[in-house]
Every structure is written in structure tokens, then in C-alpha cells.
Design a protein around this motif. Structure first.
Motif, PDB file in Angstrom:
ATOM      1  N   LEU A 130      33.278 -16.148  10.854  1.00 33.22           N
ATOM      2  CA  LEU A 130      34.583 -16.404  11.580  1.00 33.22           C
ATOM      3  C   LEU A 130      35.599 -16.392  10.301  1.00 33.22           C
ATOM      4  O   LEU A 130      36.586 -15.877  10.318  1.00 33.22           O
ATOM      5  N   SER A 131      35.094 -17.039   9.184  1.00 34.23           N
ATOM      6  CA  SER A 131      35.895 -16.953   8.005  1.00 34.23           C
ATOM      7  C   SER A 131      36.113 -15.577   7.650  1.00 34.23           C
ATOM      8  O   SER A 131      37.146 -15.192   6.983  1.00 34.23           O
ATOM      9  N   ALA A 132      34.945 -14.725   7.466  1.00 33.12           N
ATOM     10  CA  ALA A 132      35.027 -13.448   6.977  1.00 33.12           C
ATOM     11  C   ALA A 132      35.917 -12.520   7.708  1.00 33.12           C
ATOM     12  O   ALA A 132      36.685 -11.578   7.256  1.00 33.12           O
ATOM     13  N   TYR A 133      35.868 -12.807   9.106  1.00 39.25           N
ATOM     14  CA  TYR A 133      36.746 -11.887  10.004  1.00 39.25           C
ATOM     15  C   TYR A 133      38.185 -12.410  10.202  1.00 39.25           C
ATOM     16  O   TYR A 133      38.895 -11.447  11.158  1.00 39.25           O
ATOM     17  N   SER A 134      38.514 -13.249   9.676  1.00 32.28           N
ATOM     18  CA  SER A 134      39.654 -14.010   9.920  1.00 32.28           C
ATOM     19  C   SER A 134      40.810 -13.871   8.594  1.00 32.28           C
ATOM     20  O   SER A 134      40.298 -14.083   7.553  1.00 32.28           O
ATOM     21  N   LYS A 135      41.949 -13.436   8.877  1.00 30.47           N
ATOM     22  CA  LYS A 135      43.058 -13.408   7.695  1.00 30.47           C
ATOM     23  C   LYS A 135      43.300 -14.983   7.305  1.00 30.47           C
ATOM     24  O   LYS A 135      42.949 -15.796   8.362  1.00 30.47           O
ATOM     25  N   PRO A 194      27.899  -5.149  10.526  1.00 33.44           N
ATOM     26  CA  PRO A 194      28.642  -5.331   9.417  1.00 33.44           C
ATOM     27  C   PRO A 194      28.890  -4.164   8.852  1.00 33.44           C
ATOM     28  O   PRO A 194      29.929  -4.327   7.907  1.00 33.44           O
ATOM     29  N   LYS A 195      28.159  -3.053   8.893  1.00 30.19           N
ATOM     30  CA  LYS A 195      28.703  -1.893   7.937  1.00 30.19           C
ATOM     31  C   LYS A 195      30.011  -1.211   8.740  1.00 30.19           C
ATOM     32  O   LYS A 195      30.661  -0.542   8.092  1.00 30.19           O
ATOM     33  N   LYS A 196      30.212  -1.589  10.186  1.00 28.84           N
ATOM     34  CA  LYS A 196      31.543  -1.139  10.654  1.00 28.84           C
ATOM     35  C   LYS A 196      32.601  -2.052  10.742  1.00 28.84           C
ATOM     36  O   LYS A 196      33.706  -1.762  10.793  1.00 28.84           O
ATOM     37  N   ALA A 197      32.026  -3.291  10.891  1.00 28.61           N
ATOM     38  CA  ALA A 197      33.045  -4.164  10.961  1.00 28.61           C
ATOM     39  C   ALA A 197      34.001  -4.512   9.809  1.00 28.61           C
ATOM     40  O   ALA A 197      33.626  -4.286   8.820  1.00 28.61           O
ATOM     41  N   LYS A 198      35.304  -4.981  10.025  1.00 30.73           N
ATOM     42  CA  LYS A 198      36.095  -5.080   9.037  1.00 30.73           C
ATOM     43  C   LYS A 198      36.314  -6.273   8.437  1.00 30.73           C
ATOM     44  O   LYS A 198      36.823  -7.184   9.357  1.00 30.73           O
ATOM     45  N   THR A 199      36.022  -6.667   7.222  1.00 26.27           N
ATOM     46  CA  THR A 199      36.148  -7.992   6.716  1.00 26.27           C
ATOM     47  C   THR A 199      37.328  -8.458   6.337  1.00 26.27           C
ATOM     48  O   THR A 199      38.077  -7.366   5.545  1.00 26.27           O
ATOM     49  N   GLN A 200      37.824  -9.349   6.820  1.00 19.90           N
ATOM     50  CA  GLN A 200      39.305  -9.688   6.639  1.00 19.90           C
ATOM     51  C   GLN A 200      39.627 -10.297   5.277  1.00 19.90           C
ATOM     52  O   GLN A 200      40.562 -10.538   4.820  1.00 19.90           O
ATOM     53  N   ASP A 201      38.550 -11.231   4.967  1.00 19.01           N
ATOM     54  CA  ASP A 201      38.580 -12.314   3.847  1.00 19.01           C
ATOM     55  C   ASP A 201      37.456 -12.293   2.939  1.00 19.01           C
ATOM     56  O   ASP A 201      36.489 -13.118   3.326  1.00 19.01           O
ATOM     57  N   ILE A 203      35.087 -13.374   0.032  1.00 21.35           N
ATOM     58  CA  ILE A 203      35.267 -14.269  -0.895  1.00 21.35           C
ATOM     59  C   ILE A 203      34.127 -14.142  -1.977  1.00 21.35           C
ATOM     60  O   ILE A 203      32.906 -14.046  -1.547  1.00 21.35           O
ATOM     61  N   ILE A 204      34.789 -14.091  -3.153  1.00 16.50           N
ATOM     62  CA  ILE A 204      33.795 -13.702  -4.388  1.00 16.50           C
ATOM     63  C   ILE A 204      33.795 -15.028  -5.124  1.00 16.50           C
ATOM     64  O   ILE A 204      34.916 -15.252  -5.617  1.00 16.50           O
ATOM     65  N   ASN A 205      32.877 -15.793  -5.496  1.00 17.26           N
ATOM     66  CA  ASN A 205      32.517 -16.907  -6.307  1.00 17.26           C
ATOM     67  C   ASN A 205      31.631 -16.714  -7.192  1.00 17.26           C
ATOM     68  O   ASN A 205      30.292 -17.197  -7.034  1.00 17.26           O
ATOM     69  N   ASN A 206      31.885 -16.401  -8.517  1.00 17.57           N
ATOM     70  CA  ASN A 206      30.937 -16.066  -9.414  1.00 17.57           C
ATOM     71  C   ASN A 206      30.265 -17.564  -9.900  1.00 17.57           C
ATOM     72  O   ASN A 206      29.177 -17.795 -10.687  1.00 17.57           O
TER      73      ASN A 206
END
Length: 402
Positions: A130-135, A194-201, A203-206
Motif C-alpha cells: 500500500l505504501s509502495a503503490y501510493s503517492k 511487481p515487474k509491471k506495476a508502477k511503484t509510486q513511492d 523508499i531507499i534507506n541505507n
């Protein structure tokens, strides 16, 4: 009327297609878990278990939920939300079908534990998806849409379950439950690749922070556990209050409880859209929601007038509509600091713990102290929840305002 309709529809605009698909998958999944409302009836009538044994089965249910949420969070961080969701849905379907073949008390406890362990692995993974697919600006409304799907599923599920039991018996219920989970899996594989879905958000946290070291998040979790314990009384202790004190029939009780879903379906999205544009923070809005839920209990002790039950349900529903979406959005926002699965697992576990203790505590208090004193205690727990949320606001202002 057209203007009102257009205004309502506009509150749904801007959400990504993936969120709509996720809502449909959730709807199918939740409508499919129609065994749950009939579980205690099935155990006592078909399997002839005692009430004490049913209590232990429900404890296994709650424990499985806690363990599943924790494991789902760990696996989400390790292998990704998509794999966890697919495997959880498919395995849950198979386990639901297998559950009907268990007939001893011990095997049922183990079976229910395993079903909930696998089923609730889905929840933290779904929150991360939900977080990935939402702006960022749409996260609270995305949560609200998923809640609408859950409520529609919970409303349709028991009705369909009653029809299936009448026509096909309980065995048919387990088969339909399993098949709907498998259908939800097939739909997800086809529409949420996931290869076709568009990720909106993304998150990269090193340097991710552990949720276990996030003091603010622990204060938040304590508040949500309190809120969950109070909120759940409306679906366990409150129906008994309606029947024993106000002499309502099952039909009348069903109508009052049904108002909860109807209010949420009609009002939650516009309410959330409006509140998002106010100057209040998410914890402040959660405080307001907790206040309304507390009021819903205290007013029941003010007058014996039967109409007060409708006002109680209205206050509780509005409080729920405010607290749940903004608490969910707060948790997802906080999860960006570290391992998302770990954060969302702890958020899910807070409500699983509320399920373990909330129903039983409410029943025990109503039995030993009476309903009036139970409602005073629930109001007190609401005040404690408000205090914890106020402490959270102070902590955030003092430690993270910069």
C-alpha cells in the motif's frame, strides 16, 4: 444531488490503479473469511466443544494472529511484500479447506493457530505494498479505500456464510472460504505483477532504524493497543448489552451494527479528504477519534433511553473513521525510517494483542462488574489512550521538531 454525488466521487480521484486492484483483492479475501463469524457456533454445535474449549481455540486464533503478523513483517523485509502476499493467500486457501477435516480439540487448536499464522502474514506485506503503490499525499486516502473494501467484505461475508451454511452445511463454508482465497491469489498474480506495476513511492534507506528502538513508535503502539481493546467491545460485549439490558432482537442488533458499515461506506472517504486539508497533525486527529469513542461509552450510562444506542454507535463510528486511517498512515510514514515490514508487523500485532485480551476482558468485566461499570472502565481506557497520544505529540515536538 448530482453535485453531492460528484463531490463524493472526487474524493476517490488520484489513487493509483494498483491501489484499486489491491482493494478488490482485499474485498475478495475478507468476504472469503466467512468462517470466522461462525467459528464459535461451528465449534459448539457441530463439534460439540464446551465454551471453555472454544475460549482456548479463540486464544489460539489470537496467538496465531500475533505470530503471523510478526513473521509476515520479517519475511516482507527479507523476500519482499509481493512473494509474502501471494504465498500467504494461496496457503490460507488450502488451510481453510483442510480445517474441516479436523475434529479433535487439540487438532483444532493447532489448525486454527496455523490458519491465522499464515493468513495474518498477509497484513504487514499488504501495508508495505500500500505504501509502495501510493503517492505520499494519497496514503491516508489509500488506507481508507482498503478499509472500505475490508468493511464491505466483512458485511457481505457473514450474509453469504449464512446462506452457504443453510444450503451446503459448514463443510461448504470451508470450501468456499478456501476457493475465494485461491481466486484472490490468481487475481493478484495477474494484475499486480511487481515487474509491471508502477511503484509510486520507492523508499531507499541505507541505514535503516530498528522499529524496536523507536521510542515514539512504541508510545504509538501502546495507544493503539488501548484503542483496539476499547473499540472491539462493540463487536463482542456490546451486542450482549443490547440484548440483555435493552431487550433488542437479533434483527435489531444486526441493524445497529450494520449502521457502522453503512456510515463508513458513505462518510469515511469524504471525512478523511476534508481532515487531510486541516492544520491538525495525525496524532492530534487520533486524539479526537479516541475522545469520540470514549464518549460513545459514557453516554450509555447517562440515560436508559433506547435511542442513545444509535448515538453511541454514531460517536464510535466517527471516532473509528478518524483514528484508524490516520494511525495507519502514521505507521507507514514512520516505517520509512527502517525496515518497513518490521514496523507494519508491530502495528498489526498491536491490534492482534487487543483481540487476545479485549474480547475476554470485556466479557469478564460485564459478567462480574455489570455493564455500567464496564462502560466506565472503557471510558477510562479511552482517556489513557488519549494521554498516550498526547505524550506522543509532546515527544515528537521535543525530539523531532527539527
Amino acid at each position: 444531488m448530482r453535485k453531492l454525488y460528484n463531490s463524493y466521487i472526487n474524493t476517490f480521484r488520484g489513487l493509483s490503479p494498483e491501489i484499486w486492484w489491491l482493494a478488490l483483492i482485499t474485498l475478495i479475501n475478507r468476504a472469503g473469511t466467512m468462517v470466522i463469524p461462525f467459528l464459535s457456533l461451528y465449534l459448539t454445535t457441530d463439534l460439540k466443544l464446551s465454551f471453555a474449549q472454544v475460549g482456548w481455540v479463540m486464544s489460539a486464533f489470537g496467538l496465531g494472529s500475533v505470530c503471523g503478523s510478526w513473521l509476515g513483517g520479517k519475511l516482507t523485509d527479507k523476500i519482499g511484500y509481493y512473494k509474502v502476499m501471494v504465498r500467504s493467500l494461496l496457503s490460507t486457501g488450502i488451510l481453510f479447506v483442510a480445517l474441516q477435516f479436523l475434529h479433535t480439540f487439540a487438532s483444532i487448536c493447532i489448525g486454527i493457530f496455523l490458519v491465522m499464522l499464515v493468513a495474518d502474514m498477509f497484513r504487514p506485506a499488504m501495508f508495505v505494498a500500500l505504501s509502495a503503490y501510493s503517492k505520499t499525499e494519497n496514503k491516508t486516502r489509500s488506507v481508507t479505500l482498503i478499509r472500505l473494501a475490508i468493511n464491505l467484505g466483512f458485511s457481505a461475508g457473514p450474509a453469504l456464510g449464512g446462506i452457504i451454511i443453510t444450503t451446503l452445511s459448514y463443510a461448504g463454508l470451508f470450501w468456499v472460504d478456501g476457493i475465494t482465497c485461491i481466486l484472490a491469489t490468481i487475481l493478484m498474480v495477474n494484475v499486480l505483477n511487481p515487474k509491471k506495476a508502477k511503484t509510486q513511492d520507492s523508499i531507499i534507506n541505507n541505514n535503516p532504524q530498528s522499529a524496536y528502538k523507536d521510542k515514539a513508535f512504541w508510545i504509538f503502539l501502546a495507544a493503539m493497543t488501548m484503542f483496539g481493546i476499547v473499540f472491539l467491545q462493540y463487536f463482542s460485549t456490546m451486542p450482549l448489552y443490547y440484548k440483555k439490558i435493552h431487550n433488542l432482537t437479533e434483527l435489531e442488533i444486526g441493524i445497529i451494527l450494520g449502521l457502522n458499515g453503512a456510515f463508513i461506506f458513505l462518510l469515511e472517504m469524504p471525512l478523511i479528504k476534508w481532515l487531510e486539508n486541516t492544520r491538525y497533525s495525525k496524532p492530534a486527529l487520533m486524539v479526537f477519534g479516541a475522545i469520540l469513542v470514549g464518549i460513545s461509552f459514557i453516554i450509555l450510562n447517562v440515560t436508559p433511553w433506547i435511542g442513545i444506542l444509535l448515538f453511541g454507535m454514531l460517536f464510535m463510528t466517527i471516532g473509528e473513521m478518524i483514528t484508524f486511517p490516520f494511525s495507519n498512515a502514521f505507521a507507514m510514514e514512520r516505517a520509512k525510517r527502517g525496515n518497513q515490514g518490521e514496523y507494519m508487523a508491530l502495528y498489526s500485532i498491536a491490534f492482534s494483542i487487543a483481540h487476545i485480551f479485549g474480547h475476554n476482558a470485556g466479557m469478564q468485566m460485564a459478567d462480574t462488574l455489570g455493564f455500567e461499570n464496564t462502560w466506565y472502565i472503557m471510558t477510562l481506557l479511552s482517556v489513557i489512550c488519549m494521554g498516550l497520544l498526547w505524550l506522543l505529540m509532546r515527544y515528537l515536538k521535543t525530539h523531532e521538531s527539527a
